[in-house]
Enzyme design. Structure first.
Site, PDB file in Angstrom:
ATOM      1  CG  HIS A 134       4.406   6.650  26.941  1.00 15.62           C
ATOM      2  ND1 HIS A 134       5.544   6.267  26.271  1.00 15.62           N
ATOM      3  CD2 HIS A 134       3.486   5.676  26.705  1.00 15.62           C
ATOM      4  CE1 HIS A 134       5.329   5.110  25.675  1.00 15.62           C
ATOM      5  NE2 HIS A 134       4.091   4.731  25.924  1.00 15.62           N
ATOM      6  CB  CYS A 135       0.392   9.309  23.481  1.00 16.60           C
ATOM      7  SG  CYS A 135      -1.295   9.149  22.844  1.00 16.60           S
ATOM      8  N   PRO A 136      -0.504   6.358  25.202  1.00 17.70           N
ATOM      9  CG  PRO A 136      -2.296   5.794  26.589  1.00 17.70           C
ATOM     10  CD  PRO A 136      -1.309   6.878  26.328  1.00 17.70           C
TER      11      PRO A 136
END
Length: 412
Positions: free
Chosen positions: A178-180
């Site tokens: 999950h890429c912020p």
């Protein structure tokens, strides 16, 4: 005529019901009536877009414009146009990565039946079904056994390479991370665009960095001064050089790392968790085939239609009953309340009804005297005897009033 009216009524109810994205159980944010799906941290997109647009704007105003006005050969205009076009391309890749379904697997309405449950077992047999769902299953991928886990939240066995994102609260196929920075999970359907975004951002940083040096060199040559004095005349170029130098280490390093992952057909999650350098990687097809799988294979269609109507059983909280008479203890409960470890039971309706009828008959015999009157019974029992299901001559369940003591037990 009644059937047609019922069908029309059902169609009308479906047409007036909520859409899937309005009843979505994940933590996603939807835009434009479900046309775009983002993660719960989608606001980080504003930060990412600012970090791209701000330096490019400074570059166009203080570097490319000066190249166009103060130097010959018309160098500044194509440099500015290329910077603007490349930035627009970079932002479009960002939105393609962040605003699409990354490969979410739809949740089940109820847990799957345990394997080994015999649907042909006779009613009343003493065969005991499996008491709980296994936590893992073995799946063979290219001759190598891979374990797949059961997801309590989504009530399904995750396919190979699938993982549940705790931030978005969804199971995602080929989950990478999950890429912020993009506010979205990176998975099967957006990994290609994610890498293209990271790599194009690296090229954009190198582009700005390079032409800032070109501008400084042109100042030095035009005024016949040292490079340090030329740098002092354009503080915007100095700021951009420092900024892009730092940024290129981040996005460039990320590009190199994911290039290695693609060449070995790994995900970030697998690389940190499984360490395929110490064990066989069942997904590795060779460098060329691995790269082709990422960039040249067709992107599968989404398994979710966020703009479709919610089916009526889901909208009213109903749970379809599985076949073979098996009823999971989690059926009828909210998805968030599901707990593993409870023992499912086999619900044999005719047999249970017969046993309950015998119990009620025995209790009635204890309470009735020879004249058929109740003896030593409470007024509530004699007045409010509850109904119990029994069996008629054809073996179907019927209602027999006044033949149970369940009302007494429930009231205590």
């Amino acid at each position: 005529m009644n059937g047609a009216s019922a069908g029309a009524g059902a169609a009308g109810a479906g047409g007036d019901g909520p859409l899937v994205y309005q009843r979505w159980k994940g933590n996603n944010v939807f835009v434009l009536q479900g046309r775009f799906i983002f993660g719960p941290d989608a606001r980080s997109l504003y930060v990412t877009m600012f970090l791209i647009i701000a330096p490019v704007s400074i570059f166009c105003v203080f570097v490319a414009k000066e190249l166009m006005n103060n130097f010959s050969y018309g160098l500044g205009l194509p440099v500015m146009i290329a910077a603007v076009v490349f930035t627009a391309y970079d932002l479009s890749l960002l939105l393609l990565t962040s605003g699409r379904d990354p490969g979410i697997i739809p949740r089940n309405l109820h847990p799957p039946e345990p394997e080994g449950l015999d649907g042909n077992a006779e009613v009343g047999s003493n065969q005991t079904p499996p008491m709980r769902l296994p936590r893992v299953k073995d799946v063979v991928v290219n001759g190598i056994t891979v374990k797949t886990k059961y997801c309590d939240t989504c009530m399904l066995y995750r396919p190979p390479r699938c993982s549940h994102c705790s931030i978005c609260n969804n199971c995602v196929e080929r989950f990478d991370h999950h890429c912020p920075w993009v506010g979205q999970c990176i998975g099967l359907r957006n990994y290609r665009f994610f890498y293209m975004f990271v790599f194009s951002t690296t090229l954009l940083c190198l582009y700005v960095f390079g032409f800032c040096w070109v501008y400084i060199v042109k100042i030095r040559n035009a005024e016949q001064i040292t490079i340090w004095k030329a740098m002092a005349k354009t503080p915007a170029s100095i700021a951009l050089l420092v900024y892009t130098f730092i940024a290129v280490w981040f996005v460039g390093g990320l590009s190199a790392f994911h290039l290695y992952l693609m060449s070995t057909n790994q995900t970030t999650y697998e690389n940190f968790r499984y360490r395929y350098d110490q064990r066989a990687n069942p997904y590795n097809k060779g460098v060329v085939e691995n790269i082709k799988e990422i960039f040249f294979s067709a992107i599968p269609a989404s398994k979710n239609n966020f703009r479709a109507r919610v089916p009526v059983p889901q909208e009213h909280g109903l749970r379809p009953r599985p076949a073979n008479g098996f009823m999971s203890p989690n059926m009828g409960r909210n998805v968030g309340d599901i707990e593993m470890g409870r023992k499912p039971v086999a619900w044999d309706e005719p047999r249970m009804a017969a046993e309950i009828g015998d119990l009620g008959a025995g209790l009635s015999n204890m309470l009735e005297d020879k004249d058929g009157r109740f003896r030593n019974a409470s007024p509530d029992l004699s007045r409010d005897a509850l109904a119990i299901g029994g069996l008629d001559d054809q073996g179907s369940s019927v209602m027999q009033p006044g033949r149970t003591s369940w009302g007494v037990e429930a009231g205590r």
